[in-house]
Design an enzyme around this catalytic site. Structure first.
Site, PDB file in Angstrom:
ATOM      1  N   GLY A   1      10.717   9.616  -5.770  1.00 34.39           N
ATOM      2  CA  GLY A   1      10.426   9.936  -4.387  1.00 34.39           C
ATOM      3  C   GLY A   1       9.223   9.101  -4.013  1.00 34.39           C
TER       4      GLY A   1
ATOM      5  N   GLY B   1       6.025   8.073  -4.425  1.00 33.10           N
ATOM      6  CA  GLY B   1       5.030   8.384  -5.443  1.00 33.10           C
ATOM      7  C   GLY B   1       3.650   7.849  -5.165  1.00 33.10           C
ATOM      8  N   ARG B   2       3.528   6.831  -4.324  1.00 35.90           N
ATOM      9  CA  ARG B   2       2.199   6.327  -3.942  1.00 35.90           C
ATOM     10  C   ARG B   2       2.189   5.889  -2.483  1.00 35.90           C
ATOM     11  NH1 ARG B   2       1.343   0.314  -6.593  1.00 35.90           N
ATOM     12  NH2 ARG B   2       3.509  -0.394  -6.539  1.00 35.90           N
TER      13      ARG B   2
ATOM     14  N   LYS C   1       1.509   2.259   1.132  1.00 39.13           N
ATOM     15  CA  LYS C   1       1.619   1.952  -0.289  1.00 39.13           C
ATOM     16  C   LYS C   1       0.196   1.980  -0.852  1.00 39.13           C
ATOM     17  CE  LYS C   1       3.991  -1.408  -3.278  1.00 39.13           C
ATOM     18  NZ  LYS C   1       4.791  -2.665  -3.251  1.00 39.13           N
TER      19      LYS C   1
ATOM     20  N   ASP D   1      -1.212   6.816 -10.671  1.00 39.09           N
ATOM     21  CA  ASP D   1      -2.441   7.194  -9.963  1.00 39.09           C
ATOM     22  C   ASP D   1      -2.283   7.125  -8.449  1.00 39.09           C
ATOM     23  OD1 ASP D   1      -2.468   4.454  -9.454  1.00 39.09           O
ATOM     24  OD2 ASP D   1      -4.184   4.032 -10.746  1.00 39.09           O
TER      25      ASP D   1
ATOM     26  N   ARG E   1      16.625   5.567   2.643  1.00 38.96           N
ATOM     27  CA  ARG E   1      17.188   4.717   1.608  1.00 38.96           C
ATOM     28  C   ARG E   1      18.570   5.221   1.195  1.00 38.96           C
ATOM     29  NH1 ARG E   1      11.864   3.495  -1.209  1.00 38.96           N
ATOM     30  NH2 ARG E   1      10.333   4.382   0.205  1.00 38.96           N
TER      31      ARG E   1
ATOM     32  N   ASP F   1      17.080   2.980  -4.574  1.00 41.66           N
ATOM     33  CA  ASP F   1      15.978   3.575  -3.816  1.00 41.66           C
ATOM     34  C   ASP F   1      15.170   2.515  -3.078  1.00 41.66           C
ATOM     35  OD1 ASP F   1      15.228   3.041  -6.673  1.00 41.66           O
ATOM     36  OD2 ASP F   1      13.219   3.412  -5.906  1.00 41.66           O
ATOM     37  N   ASN F   2      15.489   1.239  -3.291  1.00 41.20           N
ATOM     38  CA  ASN F   2      14.810   0.152  -2.591  1.00 41.20           C
ATOM     39  C   ASN F   2      15.691  -0.498  -1.531  1.00 41.20           C
ATOM     40  OD1 ASN F   2      12.343   0.313  -3.842  1.00 41.20           O
ATOM     41  ND2 ASN F   2      12.791  -1.227  -5.386  1.00 41.20           N
TER      42      ASN F   2
ATOM     43  N   ASP G   1       9.405  -3.245   0.326  1.00 42.62           N
ATOM     44  CA  ASP G   1       8.848  -2.850  -0.968  1.00 42.62           C
ATOM     45  C   ASP G   1       8.943  -3.984  -1.984  1.00 42.62           C
ATOM     46  OD1 ASP G   1       7.466  -1.243  -2.658  1.00 42.62           O
ATOM     47  OD2 ASP G   1       9.154   0.011  -3.226  1.00 42.62           O
TER      48      ASP G   1
END
Length: 449
Positions: free
Chosen positions: A86, A88-89, A109, A121, A182, A250-251, A260
């Site tokens: 999902g 994530g950043r 991003k 992170d 997506r 997912d991209n 991305d």
């Protein structure tokens, strides 16, 4: 134009996203501000301080959604299904209309951890942000449907990464593109057998990204549209000599717009086996396999829609991809060669001849397209190009070569230059090569457009 905020995403309901807080960064230093993109959505008059507040500290834009939303999706990653992913950043920060009336998203991003960060992170390296600016600017100039890097802000943290010298500098990036839905968004709903959610998402995408109402044939109509749009993207990638590197489901954006950028590369020559990602050992996403890879991803959309549609019309819709790809790669190659199209048969023969000559000669791609623009090949393009030279005599230029760009050298973006642009930034915070390259890319775009 005036800023026209939207909150269309809330139509889908809170099962499609998670409200998340943005990271709090030690500093915000503006490194790239895309005024051209900002003008298209009415945000070009923001002061730099307001820009930093909205795109570095993520204070809501007036009238936009009050809190960032991390979008939920699944996806195949190198053909292995992953239900643990999902945003994530990143998150969806705001939606708005552009000057053409299209619904647009500002997504991030490096904006912090979300429920989908897993062991990450939630941060972005400054080098990663610089690379994405260069990729999107170059692709846009070469006629590829791409997201645009809207903002890049350095954030003052030291990050540890295994694939570059660490500690390394941090940044947060904002991209502008035509939606963040997506193929993997549909896959997640199919995974949970959520028919109502699939119906709702299908109607949302048709309405907001294709301007169509959802009728009884909505799933197959959507699939046909996505097949055509993604086929166009595949053709544009080939004409640009571009390798995305990670064409996971997912991209792949269902609006047909590339986004991305991680381990991307531009190919030096027409090499079908050229890869961008060091971890793509099997060459799954190699230059010449990108149409196949994108088609495979669209098949996963078809599989997801099977939950709400019959198989036969979905198979029929998938049949749109192959002829659309042939049509679109031909159009994209003609565009980059600066030629007016003639007939489908002549155009395809010309492009096949160009591909064969480039493959046999290993000629530098950017130099070839620079030299061939308008249809006049220099004499030093010898035997492999003999047939192409004959075919070119039937073509007219779509644009003259009187722009100053044609008196210089071709603008390229090979990996060595990317590293050369980054080196002075890393060593002494010198952004002159970066800024000069953006200007050169935009000059090329003016000459081509």
């Amino acid at each position: 134009m005036l800023f026209t905020p939207q909150q269309a995403i809330v139509e889908l309901g809170d099962a499609f996203y998670d409200p998340v807080p943005p990271a709090v960064f030690p500093q915000t230093v503006l490194r790239f501000r895309n005024q051209r993109a900002a003008a298209q959505v009415g945000l070009d008059t923001l002061s730099d301080e307001a820009w930093l507040s909205h795109f570095g500290r993520f204070e809501p834009l007036p009238g936009a959604q009050p809190q960032p939303l991390a979008l939920r999706y699944h996806g195949h990653q190198f053909r292995v299904y992953n239900p643990e992913i999902g945003d994530g950043r990143g998150f969806l920060f705001a939606q708005m209309r552009d000057q053409a009336g299209r619904l647009m998203d500002l997504g991030t991003k490096g904006s912090g951890q979300t429920p989908y960060s897993r062991f990450g992170d939630g941060r972005l390296t400054l080098k990663g942000g610089v690379r994405e600016v260069l990729a999107t600017e170059m692709l846009g100039a070469l006629g590829v449907e791409t997201s645009r890097t809207f903002s890049l802000i350095e954030t003052g943290e030291e990050l540890q990464r295994g694939d570059e010298p660490s500690p390394t500098r941090s940044a947060v990036m904002v991209r502008l593109n035509h939606g963040h839905i997506r193929i993997g968004t549909f896959q997640r709903l199919a995974y949970f057998k959520d028919e109502e959610g699939l119906d709702r998402l299908t109607a949302y995408v048709l309405r907001h990204y294709y301007g169509e109402a959802a009728g009884d044939d909505a799933p197959q109509r959507l699939l046909a549209l996505v097949a055509e749009r993604t086929a166009r993207l595949a053709g544009q990638f080939m004409a640009a000599g571009f390798v995305h590197g990670v064409l996971n489901s997912d991209n792949i954006n269902v609006s047909g717009e590339s986004f991305d950028y991680g381990p991307w590369r531009f190919a030096q020559s027409w090499d079908p086996g050229f890869t961008a990602a060091y971890f793509d050992h099997a060459g799954l996403y190699a230059f010449g396999r990108q149409p196949e890879a994108i088609f495979w991803d669209v098949m996963q959309l078809a599989s997801s829609l099977r939950l709400i549609a019959e198989e036969a019309p979905l198979i029929e819709a998938m049949d749109y991809f192959a002829p659309a790809y042939q049509r679109e790669v031909t159009a994209a190659m003609l565009w980059r060669m600066g030629l007016k199209p003639r007939s489908p048969e002549q155009d395809r023969a010309l492009i096949q001849s160009a591909e064969s000559a480039l493959s046999a000669s290993h000629a530098p791609l950017d130099q070839f397209f620079f030299d061939a623009f308008g249809g006049q090949l220099p004499e030093d393009y010898d035997e492999p190009f003999a047939q192409l030279r004959r075919l070119l005599t039937a073509y007219e230029p779509r644009k003259s070569r009187d722009h100053p760009y044609w008196a210089t050298e071709p603008c390229s973006m090979l990996i060595d230059e990317v590293e050369a642009i980054w080196a002075p930034i890393a060593e002494r915070d010198d952004w002159s090569l970066f800024n000069a390259k953006i200007a050169a890319i935009r000059t090329m775009g003016e000459a081509l457009s």
